[in-house]
Design an enzyme around this catalytic site. Sequence first.
Site, short mmCIF file in Angstrom:
data_model
loop_
_atom_site.label_atom_id
_atom_site.label_comp_id
_atom_site.label_asym_id
_atom_site.label_seq_id
_atom_site.Cartn_x
_atom_site.Cartn_y
_atom_site.Cartn_z
N SER A 123 -132.81 4.20 10.48
CA SER A 123 -131.46 3.70 10.70
C SER A 123 -130.63 4.70 11.49
CB SER A 123 -130.77 3.45 9.36
OG SER A 123 -130.62 4.67 8.65
N HIS A 144 -134.94 -2.12 11.03
CA HIS A 144 -134.39 -1.36 9.91
C HIS A 144 -134.16 -2.24 8.68
CE1 HIS A 144 -130.74 0.49 7.81
NE2 HIS A 144 -131.81 1.14 7.42
N GLU A 156 -131.87 -5.01 10.41
CA GLU A 156 -131.25 -4.77 11.71
C GLU A 156 -132.34 -4.51 12.75
OE1 GLU A 156 -127.06 -2.60 10.56
OE2 GLU A 156 -128.89 -1.44 10.31
N ASN A 195 -124.78 0.86 8.24
CA ASN A 195 -124.65 2.26 7.83
C ASN A 195 -123.49 2.98 8.50
OD1 ASN A 195 -126.63 2.24 5.92
ND2 ASN A 195 -128.23 3.05 7.24
#
Length: 288
Positions: A123, A144, A156, A195
């Site tokens: 990530s 991800h 993702e 994130n």
Amino acid sequence: MNIEQINHISVIGSGAMGSQIAMVCALAGYEVTLQDINEESLAKAKESLTGHMERRIKKGRLTVDEVNRAFNRLSFENKLEEAVKETDYVIEAIVEKVDVKRELFQQLDELTPPHTILATNSSTIVSSQIADATKRPEKVCNMHFFNPALVMELVEVVQGPHTSEETANVTVELTNKINKRPILLKKEISGFVANRILGKLMNEAIYLLENEIATPEEIDLACTKALNHPIGPFALIDLTGLDVHYNVRMQRYEESGNEEDKPSETIIEKVERGELGRKAGKGFYTYS
């Protein structure tokens, strides 16, 4: 390359994330090999997955037959060459260090069939930092997953400037096939979407803690009971691992040179003491 050509998936790295990604794919009907050079880690992964599946059977979420079929599709291998020699898709889930990932992707490029897509679960490290270690940069991307991968729905998918439309589209389709919800980022950015938002929350939580405004318990309670988050930031750091949090922040700092991106003193001190969260029995909380 199209989605129908993907029959076998290899997951590299048998930690909590890698092992659960492997089981997600096996439950979805794919033949899967989970690879790790550490035999002990593979044994722990199998034991952990068995526990997860037994709990799901007891709760009525899966049948014994469904679990048995998934385990029959899932193999455990310590030799990288054996794990990937006939695979169609690789998901890397090893330590968050660029040089280690680059070395692995160079090996994967040599060992996998020419059509195989090589994805990183990172990530933080965008795939453009890894792709040129291979002779197939157009087949390299980020895929991800979120921790715990057996539970969290979102994946993702990040299409770097080197990533072909075909690779991005196949990865999005694969995400749907394994019963996850994809979002496709057409531009690379460290931390991606979730994130980056979470990082701002983490920064503020640690600020409140270090300035003795509130305890981890109180901050987590504010997030779960006032903001309706399913888990508080400190409980989440404990779940994913303080060492993982540390490595992610250091990677971001090395990229940006911004002192604010460094891990906090609190995180550094806990990592140095071996207080890595749930897996170590202690982090911000103590676990039995």
